[in-house]
Design a protein around this motif. Structure first.
Motif, PDB file in Angstrom:
ATOM      1  N   TYR A 204      67.258  27.321  13.044  1.00 30.46           N
ATOM      2  CA  TYR A 204      66.776  28.636  12.973  1.00 30.46           C
ATOM      3  C   TYR A 204      68.074  29.449  12.820  1.00 30.46           C
ATOM      4  O   TYR A 204      68.760  29.056  12.552  1.00 30.46           O
ATOM      5  N   GLY A 205      67.878  30.823  12.745  1.00 31.54           N
ATOM      6  CA  GLY A 205      68.675  31.855  13.245  1.00 31.54           C
ATOM      7  C   GLY A 205      69.805  31.849  11.993  1.00 31.54           C
ATOM      8  O   GLY A 205      69.437  31.698  10.115  1.00 31.54           O
ATOM      9  N   ALA A 206      71.254  31.866  11.663  1.00 29.37           N
ATOM     10  CA  ALA A 206      71.478  31.759  10.668  1.00 29.37           C
ATOM     11  C   ALA A 206      71.761  29.757   9.802  1.00 29.37           C
ATOM     12  O   ALA A 206      72.424  30.044   8.865  1.00 29.37           O
ATOM     13  N   ASN A 207      70.660  29.520  10.355  1.00 31.18           N
ATOM     14  CA  ASN A 207      70.455  28.223   8.996  1.00 31.18           C
ATOM     15  C   ASN A 207      69.867  29.060   7.495  1.00 31.18           C
ATOM     16  O   ASN A 207      69.589  28.576   7.165  1.00 31.18           O
ATOM     17  N   MET A 208      69.586  30.083   8.095  1.00 32.27           N
ATOM     18  CA  MET A 208      68.462  30.912   6.752  1.00 32.27           C
ATOM     19  C   MET A 208      67.550  29.973   6.383  1.00 32.27           C
ATOM     20  O   MET A 208      67.681  29.774   5.027  1.00 32.27           O
ATOM     21  N   SER A 212      71.211  27.249   4.753  1.00 34.68           N
ATOM     22  CA  SER A 212      73.153  26.741   5.330  1.00 34.68           C
ATOM     23  C   SER A 212      73.377  25.377   5.113  1.00 34.68           C
ATOM     24  O   SER A 212      74.432  25.110   4.688  1.00 34.68           O
TER      25      SER A 212
END
Lengths: 250, 250, 250, 250, 250, 250, 250, 250
Positions: A204-208, A212
């Motif tokens: 989730y989040g910065a995993n895009m 990532s």
């Protein structure tokens, strides 16, 4: 120019109606000419030793019944990927010899016997298992012996260490990981076999959505790591099995 | 705990000064303990059958002379990558048996004899050749027979078609391409062997230093394509040679 | 299979040493076989009616002298793009009939006479002129009549409005713009001809070396706008001239 | 200032109530003045020879019935794009002469006769067909003769090779591809006509909803490729037809 | 159609050689016709009450001497931005009344007297001062009274708090910040005037040449913050001064 | 330290129980001390001359009834943005004097009389109207006279030209555009007032939910354009009205 | 209001010239008022127990001599980061008690004695050492005992495993890594202390100057990992030392 | 090699059946050998002093009942994060001593007594509260005393100033913010304790699901700020509590 026309031309050469030079002139352009008899499936099958895999997700039940029916008639192994449950049921009703694996969303009818090498399928977490199973079942359908090494992510590295030998003993490893995507590089550092890295969109989040993890794997400092697309379990299993079969080719 | 300490403990077990249970307790933690005798080079060499490759670019001449000297003493093959001309000259002065390839920026001292399979190295354009040569020379240093198929990009597809058999006959292909990066997918569709795709930073504008080519390759619809980092010719050559040697492992 | 082998086979068919069926079987695979006589340049010239353009930037003076010499001997038009001043001087010394345009960095030797339609080349600002001149000189070398409409960016829209008719009267327009890249969409709304948009890397900050301008153009709501790569003046001029020549093909 | 006011002013000039100098002063600002009689539709139709196309997706049934009704009264061809099934049914009930193409989501009423050139519409895979059909039906509505060349993606390049002539014989080609987006560059290398590349959002993972395919196409090394927005089948068909009609303008 | 031709036409209407209807027909197209007498500079000056600013960076000394000479003759204020030291010296030699500000890289010749409101120019750190000075000197050249509030970044918020009143008392504030770019939002929360945010490329790593700061400012939850391009000090000063002069327009 | 404690301390200074030096010591830390009496609402209202606006979307009906009730009691103007239809109905039932604008999703109760300047609200297409109406109604609620200039996008620039004067006559313009986002730069070039650019998420493909339009606007070469967040109609209207009121402050 | 003015006001309260209520009114605004005596250094020093660190890179030698001189006079520890060699020499000439560390580019003058806990500084490769030394020397300057654990990247995980205890025994660890950036997550899984991850710009291609490593670290599935900016060795060392000192605060 | 086998080997050493040297040889490989007895949970608990936290979201009710049951039997504290309401109800029915917090989506069963330090949890807006509560409840479950300081975003900075002391008095602060993400840097500048920044996906447009806020925080110029993943409230609370407990370790 199709096979008939080619045959016709050669007969005219034989009969002297067309000179050799004229025939050379016309045949020179053959690479870009209409062949007619060429078919995708046959060539592909010859090249890889495995029939074309059917991407089930966007196809209708009718289309699937038709395609699978044709393959069954030709006694070819059937592998349908990304297949939804309800479509799978329609296929199973018609082809009771088939099997459906709901986690990997793969439908499979075994025909004949294939032989490939040993492939390890490794995952970082339990959420990566659907992608890993897609890889594992693809490899098995192609004749590989698969060793599943699941849930050995880098946050508890000793879980992986105890299973190193098991992986090392394979011809290739598919390593599936989401979030930070660090596992393939760590496995690559531990074993001396080719590692096929499969990033997943788990996270989730910065995993895009897996971008990532993809970047992590492409930047791996282990030289025995190569990467396929996000969530592409099928591709990972296919590639690793291809490596494991390299032996047969020499 | 180093080898000496381990030996000491075992002698105490043998002599009865330490009970078996106490020794078990102390050895349980060994995976996380100081071993002392372990060295990166040795282990790596055991795992891959090839000594650690030296990244020459950021190292000083003094560091390089030291490292290469040690490897030469141990009769190990030497491979230094991304080496600048001026540093290469210093190495050649000291180690006259070495060779320097300025296009690929590789320094190499052959020692002993290695054996691997056949690897094709394919490029889209002439600007991709430095990266391709890094791949080719790496593969050759590891014992592979390399076939160079250069300047066969997709804007003139027939150049590639005439050389298809040559590639197909290898155990693996390294395909190097910049700009749009379409070549690995096209090669993957033509041959039935594993393709290792190497994007290059050749191009301009929306190419974004090779990121665009990398994305193209990761999205390839050919299932026999896996990808390494931008401009990573060494990695591509290493991975393909590893595949070509898989045979030996069974 | 090269031309000689093909000729040989046909003679054997004629002489009856090879049956028509056998010959069909061997010729079926021709698409993927070695042709030998095929050459990139000739085919390209036949397809586009214009010889292959030489990208001068990364080539050495020696390579350029060789390539240009060959083209001159064959009486073909010469177009070298992205050519640095110092290399241009070496070419001019050898080929005094050539011309060098330092702003567009193009070297050109006219041979024979070509004919294409009318192409407008439009720029937003004066900083876009080098890219625009690359487009304009390419179009002129291909035989187009070029109308330059420079420095008519959207921040002073009336400058563009007074020259609308001049653009409308062409067969295609190349519109070159950096920074916000809005000009092609505005031109597209004013004229009824195909617009080829060329984003430039002119700008700073959030322009991100032209990526922002590229995105603007791709999102244009005018339906008569298509886009080529950042700073690709050559491509823009080539594409627009190709459109202007479509007439001759019917 | 509308037409009436302009006429009034000129009468005053004629009658001597307003001096020529005063009139010049007031008319100088006309470019930025209210014209009143100008209408978007008319001008557009004059410029392109084709009435404004209606984007159906976000409009209500009432709005659509009104707009289509007006166009029908004026005997103009009607083209509504991205139209949902249920709205299409409402239009068909009112305008039984219309046709609805559910795959392309286009509603069309033919009025009068238009004439354009030959346009090839080429796709990489079957999932790209909805976008391709949007292009093909747009081109047909504008009077083009369309040749559909579907499912000839680069993973099996010979499928494309056999149909090269068919494409080459057109005035322009729309090439539609998702995933890696390599097809337009390959087609561009094979044929000598302008290629309009349409990236699609077909794919997953690193495809990033078509951005990856878009980048591939913008970086194409074939000079006869220009690009429109992701999934913009309408734009691709419009642009290619515009090219095919260029003949008429000279 | 230029002013002379327009005058000619009107005389013909007056004299009866051209009918009113014919004249209406020809004048209808005026918006898209050649005007001839229109000039960018004059219009711009009328619209903004300030002559066009000269971007000095990419221009040659000769071009600059010419442009500045013309403006001086017309008694217009001169403002040259992004001017390099060596070019500035050439301008100062010719125009000794001018001033050059090396930090802001601005050359300025005051002519006549302008009047605008009060503008605060605020910076986060000392590295942002060059961009801030570009804003401040632009505002002063346009007649604003400028209050410099420098080095009051959010990492020591009390430095800003003690100067709040000074900012609040202005008509608009230009807030310049690099790195995290948080200052404009904080200033926006403290004062009730329009804030023009200028991101700078000051920073490193994940700052990505100012893109990160730009995003921060665009996402500001303070409603009185609007943003211009990275490092665009000139634009920030221009916009804020325009706001400060709004009074005069009512 | 709250007001009571401060008063207490001062009384002790007055009465001599605390020395002046001790009091200075304690008050020095006041910048970081508890103030207690400060309230957000009051200050904001004082700073901007307009009470805090309520973001309706994520709040429950109960929360909204409470907040609006309090504001109504205090005779303050109420503005609730991004309010869903069903919540609006609950508010209207309780506060029948309010109005709900479903397109802009704004709920408004007018109380007292506010006075601001003239604000133009301009849109590129009809799909941008919801965001534009959010801007327009916000401006009206703050006392501005709003001029709506809708559907004047750059693909038909004459639609905009005829309405130039109308915009020029305002104190500020909010320009709302999706897709390519070119309109604010064009309007900025035509008028001499501050332009507040609002990118919208209208579009598809390479528009990337409005990021492309945002970049276009930030890169505008017109110096009188500043930008707020994507779809932030409220922010655009607020900022423009603030500019239009600047007059009152001098 | 500075300290003198505050003292004056209190004297007037004491003397009865100013009422308590009036004084409360004036002091209420103190948080936002000009204080005069406040200085960044003092407050910062009070808050962190460490004086403000000087970023040396962009400052001139004159500025640095001034700032360092002031700090030395006040008997404060001096720490100048990112200092170029030539500036360092000028500082050493004036302040011979200082030390300059060329790898870390840090200048340091020890004054007084500080005490903090144990901090491990860990790197993946040798190229990460400059950033790691910036962290280590910062921590030492702040009084920490630093343990350097260098070159233990994930491609040879056993190098890290043998030093686990050494790291575990610290209060916090700074883990520095470029390329794929996987090391902090692996360390986080092995030890039970807070890990401060510092991505570096070491790498090439898809590493994108450290952005890829940053993303990896932010996505780490180990819960004891937090991240600072790319190449921010100073920040990593500062943060870890702050943690190690937490003890003293209770 | 598991514990039994190890014990067996040692007995053989003791009994003389295996020599010390042979045993050393076999134990050298232990780092990569099968340990068998190691379990993740136990080790993790030993390292962090807190049992492994259960990520509830993707697990089934049956899996959760099993895992929680095992933990309860072992008298361990239970913490399940991201748990949906309906699953929580099933857990509460079986384990009535548990508590479910719907805003933070956390299920918690307290067992035994833990002790940590003081942790402040600070938010910018009310929409950030769910993430903040996840942090706060995690910290409380780990034994921390939590101080909630909510809705103190930078658009009204005095709200934060009045509560500075409360935060400063903690051992660490978790600062949660969406949109522009500026709050952690401001808090970092005000207090002298480690700040753990948690970006949230609250916002719209250029916020890009929290990526913009993440970038802001990573670029913070306050040296006492480190960052975790977007919306990772659990991670923020865990990390801050770990810091607050550092004391206990010395």
């Amino acid at each position: 120019m199709d096979e008939k026309a080619l045959s016709q031309l050669l007969k005219q050469v034989k009969g002297g109606q067309v000179s050799v030079d004229d025939a050379v002139g016309r045949l020179k352009d053959l690479p870009f000419a209409e062949l007619g008899y060429a078919t995708v499936d046959t060539h592909r099958s010859l090249r890889f030793g495995f029939p074309e895999v059917v991407l089930g997700g966007p196809k209708t039940v009718e289309q699937l019944l038709g395609i699978v029916g044709t393959l069954v008639e030709r006694k070819q192994t059937v592998l349908v990927t990304r297949l939804q449950q309800e479509k799978a049921e329609a296929l199973l009703a018609r082809f009771p010899k088939g099997e459906y694996h709901p986690v990997a969303r793969i439908f499979h009818i075994k025909q004949g016997k294939r032989k490939a090498g040993r492939v390890a399928v490794v995952t970082a977490g339990t959420s990566d298992i659907p992608v890993a199973e897609e890889a594992a079942l693809t490899a098995e359908a192609m004749g590989a012996e698969v060793r599943r090494v699941y849930d050995v992510g880098v946050a508890g590295i000793h879980r992986l260490l105890r299973r190193r030998e098991e992986i090392q003993d394979c011809h290739a490893a598919v390593v599936v990981a989401g979030m930070e995507g660090a596992l393939p590089g760590v496995v690559g550092g531990l074993v001396g076999i080719p590692v096929v890295a499969v990033p997943t969109s788990v996270g989730y989040g910065a995993n895009m959505q897996g971008v990532s993890a993809l970047l992590t794997m492409v930047n791996s400092c282990a030289s025995n790591v190569a990467v396929v697309n996000i969530d592409n379990g099928f591709g990972g299993g296919f590639y690793a099995t291809l490596i494991s079969r390299t032996k047969g080719r020499r």
